[in-house]
Design a protein around this motif. Structure first.
Motif, PDB file in Angstrom:
ATOM      1  N   GLN A 135       0.915  -1.066  -0.007  1.00 41.30           N
ATOM      2  CA  GLN A 135      -0.229   0.063  -0.052  1.00 41.30           C
ATOM      3  C   GLN A 135       0.839   1.247   0.091  1.00 41.30           C
ATOM      4  N   ILE A 136       1.809   1.311   0.897  1.00 36.78           N
ATOM      5  CA  ILE A 136       2.794   2.411   0.959  1.00 36.78           C
ATOM      6  C   ILE A 136       3.392   2.712  -0.439  1.00 36.78           C
ATOM      7  N   LYS A 137       3.858   1.739  -0.932  1.00 29.43           N
ATOM      8  CA  LYS A 137       4.607   1.737  -2.250  1.00 29.43           C
ATOM      9  C   LYS A 137       3.722   2.249  -3.373  1.00 29.43           C
ATOM     10  N   ALA A 138       2.388   1.789  -3.428  1.00 30.89           N
ATOM     11  CA  ALA A 138       1.353   2.433  -4.403  1.00 30.89           C
ATOM     12  C   ALA A 138       1.081   3.784  -4.216  1.00 30.89           C
ATOM     13  N   VAL A 139       0.863   4.230  -2.834  1.00 31.20           N
ATOM     14  CA  VAL A 139       0.400   5.336  -2.614  1.00 31.20           C
ATOM     15  C   VAL A 139       1.268   6.568  -2.799  1.00 31.20           C
ATOM     16  N   ALA A 140       2.646   6.107  -2.156  1.00 31.81           N
ATOM     17  CA  ALA A 140       3.778   6.961  -2.436  1.00 31.81           C
ATOM     18  C   ALA A 140       4.037   7.502  -4.050  1.00 31.81           C
ATOM     19  N   GLU A 141       4.242   6.494  -4.852  1.00 30.40           N
ATOM     20  CA  GLU A 141       4.450   6.570  -6.279  1.00 30.40           C
ATOM     21  C   GLU A 141       3.400   7.477  -6.902  1.00 30.40           C
ATOM     22  N   LYS A 142       2.169   7.686  -6.267  1.00 29.32           N
ATOM     23  CA  LYS A 142       1.270   8.612  -6.540  1.00 29.32           C
ATOM     24  C   LYS A 142       1.208  10.040  -6.193  1.00 29.32           C
ATOM     25  N   ILE A 170      13.864  -4.754   8.027  1.00 26.18           N
ATOM     26  CA  ILE A 170      14.144  -4.920   6.401  1.00 26.18           C
ATOM     27  C   ILE A 170      12.976  -4.140   5.838  1.00 26.18           C
ATOM     28  N   GLU A 171      11.824  -4.656   5.958  1.00 28.05           N
ATOM     29  CA  GLU A 171      10.847  -4.039   5.527  1.00 28.05           C
ATOM     30  C   GLU A 171      10.417  -2.443   5.866  1.00 28.05           C
ATOM     31  N   ALA A 172      10.705  -2.398   7.059  1.00 30.56           N
ATOM     32  CA  ALA A 172      10.745  -0.633   7.590  1.00 30.56           C
ATOM     33  C   ALA A 172      11.701   0.233   6.584  1.00 30.56           C
ATOM     34  N   ASP A 173      12.823  -0.532   6.666  1.00 32.63           N
ATOM     35  CA  ASP A 173      13.898   0.283   5.723  1.00 32.63           C
ATOM     36  C   ASP A 173      13.518   0.538   4.342  1.00 32.63           C
ATOM     37  N   LYS A 174      12.759  -0.378   3.629  1.00 27.64           N
ATOM     38  CA  LYS A 174      12.336  -0.284   2.198  1.00 27.64           C
ATOM     39  C   LYS A 174      11.143   0.804   2.314  1.00 27.64           C
ATOM     40  N   VAL A 177      11.161   3.458   4.185  1.00 19.57           N
ATOM     41  CA  VAL A 177      11.957   4.851   4.281  1.00 19.57           C
ATOM     42  C   VAL A 177      12.223   5.239   3.005  1.00 19.57           C
ATOM     43  N   GLU A 178      13.153   4.175   2.207  1.00 20.20           N
ATOM     44  CA  GLU A 178      13.409   4.440   0.871  1.00 20.20           C
ATOM     45  C   GLU A 178      12.459   4.805  -0.220  1.00 20.20           C
ATOM     46  N   ILE A 179      11.381   4.122   0.109  1.00 20.90           N
ATOM     47  CA  ILE A 179      10.302   4.508  -0.812  1.00 20.90           C
ATOM     48  C   ILE A 179       9.683   5.971  -0.476  1.00 20.90           C
ATOM     49  N   GLU A 217      11.317   8.430   0.927  1.00 18.66           N
ATOM     50  CA  GLU A 217      12.576   9.379   0.299  1.00 18.66           C
ATOM     51  C   GLU A 217      12.528   9.659  -1.032  1.00 18.66           C
ATOM     52  N   LYS A 218      12.416   8.572  -1.808  1.00 18.54           N
ATOM     53  CA  LYS A 218      12.454   8.646  -3.360  1.00 18.54           C
ATOM     54  C   LYS A 218      11.457   9.411  -3.940  1.00 18.54           C
ATOM     55  N   ASN A 219       9.991   9.092  -3.291  1.00 13.42           N
ATOM     56  CA  ASN A 219       9.011   9.930  -3.712  1.00 13.42           C
ATOM     57  C   ASN A 219       8.663  11.091  -3.082  1.00 13.42           C
ATOM     58  N   ARG A 220       9.558  11.445  -1.947  1.00 14.58           N
ATOM     59  CA  ARG A 220       9.490  13.013  -1.403  1.00 14.58           C
ATOM     60  C   ARG A 220       8.029  13.001  -0.641  1.00 14.58           C
ATOM     61  N   ILE A 221       7.681  11.883  -0.004  1.00 14.82           N
ATOM     62  CA  ILE A 221       6.482  12.155   0.831  1.00 14.82           C
ATOM     63  C   ILE A 221       6.750  11.722   2.169  1.00 14.82           C
ATOM     64  N   LYS A 222       5.791  11.952   3.160  1.00 15.79           N
ATOM     65  CA  LYS A 222       5.853  12.039   4.462  1.00 15.79           C
ATOM     66  C   LYS A 222       5.167  10.656   4.813  1.00 15.79           C
ATOM     67  N   ILE A 223       5.380   9.772   5.918  1.00 21.10           N
ATOM     68  CA  ILE A 223       4.704   8.681   6.596  1.00 21.10           C
ATOM     69  C   ILE A 223       4.481   9.131   7.800  1.00 21.10           C
ATOM     70  N   GLY A 224       3.451   9.102   8.244  1.00 22.39           N
ATOM     71  CA  GLY A 224       2.981   9.655   9.744  1.00 22.39           C
ATOM     72  C   GLY A 224       2.411   8.474  10.564  1.00 22.39           C
ATOM     73  N   MET A 225       3.272   7.824  11.252  1.00 22.67           N
ATOM     74  CA  MET A 225       2.479   6.639  12.101  1.00 22.67           C
ATOM     75  C   MET A 225       1.599   7.144  13.051  1.00 22.67           C
ATOM     76  N   ALA A 226       0.415   6.290  13.354  1.00 23.58           N
ATOM     77  CA  ALA A 226      -0.605   6.398  14.251  1.00 23.58           C
ATOM     78  C   ALA A 226      -0.100   5.641  15.493  1.00 23.58           C
ATOM     79  N   HIS A 227      -0.068   6.436  16.775  1.00 24.94           N
ATOM     80  CA  HIS A 227       0.199   5.698  17.873  1.00 24.94           C
ATOM     81  C   HIS A 227      -0.701   6.144  19.151  1.00 24.94           C
ATOM     82  N   PRO A 228      -2.086   5.822  18.636  1.00 22.66           N
ATOM     83  CA  PRO A 228      -3.148   6.316  19.611  1.00 22.66           C
ATOM     84  C   PRO A 228      -2.884   5.700  20.775  1.00 22.66           C
ATOM     85  N   ALA A 229      -3.329   6.239  22.021  1.00 27.84           N
ATOM     86  CA  ALA A 229      -2.840   5.546  23.555  1.00 27.84           C
ATOM     87  C   ALA A 229      -4.166   6.175  24.489  1.00 27.84           C
TER      88      ALA A 229
END
Length: 135
Positions: A87-94, A109-113, A115-117, A119-131
């Motif tokens: 999902q992240i790859k598809a969304v970031a590519e847009k 390893i997957e988390a590093d991928k 991050v690379e995605i 950076e390559k697509n110049r987007i931000k990923i915000g993680m939800a940590h509701p508590a």
């Protein structure tokens, strides 16, 4: 004039969830925000789901949504980490930013991928940590 942020939500109720944190409503009612699309392959109770998220349109797949909509942010509500990389790859590519439910991945390893995605697509990923906290 302020930017109008366009939001897409991916919340597939056809897959059992591990419990929800209401990320599908995170942008509802905010100023300068329009929830334009809601993805759910399960058409049951569709009108209720749409009114809850205030989304304008429904799609059966996130690929269809990404092909038809121009979005700024996509919300990934799945709590299954194995859903996120694809999902992240598809969304970031847009070129869309991402607000993602935890856990982001099952391994580093997957988390590093991811991050690379981002950076390559110049987007931000915000993680939800509701508590909730209680004394």
């Amino acid at each position: 004039m302020k930017k109008q942020w366009k939001i897409g939500i991916i919340k597939d109720t056809s897959t059992p969830m591990l419990g929800l944190h209401a990320l599908h409503t995170a942008f509802r009612g905010l100023p300068n925000v329009e929830v334009v699309a809601h993805v759910d392959s399960n058409p049951e109770n569709l009108q209720e789901k749409m009114s809850y998220t205030e989304a304008k349109r429904h799609y059966l797949s996130y690929q269809e949504m990404l092909d038809k909509e121009t979005l700024d942010i996509v919300v990934l509500t799945s709590r299954h980490p194995y859903d996120h990389l694809e999902q992240i790859k598809a969304v970031a590519e847009k070129g869309c930013h991402i607000y993602c439910e935890k856990p982001v991945s099952a391994d580093l390893i997957e988390a590093d991928k991811m991050v690379e995605i981002a950076e390559k697509n110049r987007i931000k990923i915000g993680m939800a940590h509701p508590a909730r906290y209680d004394l």
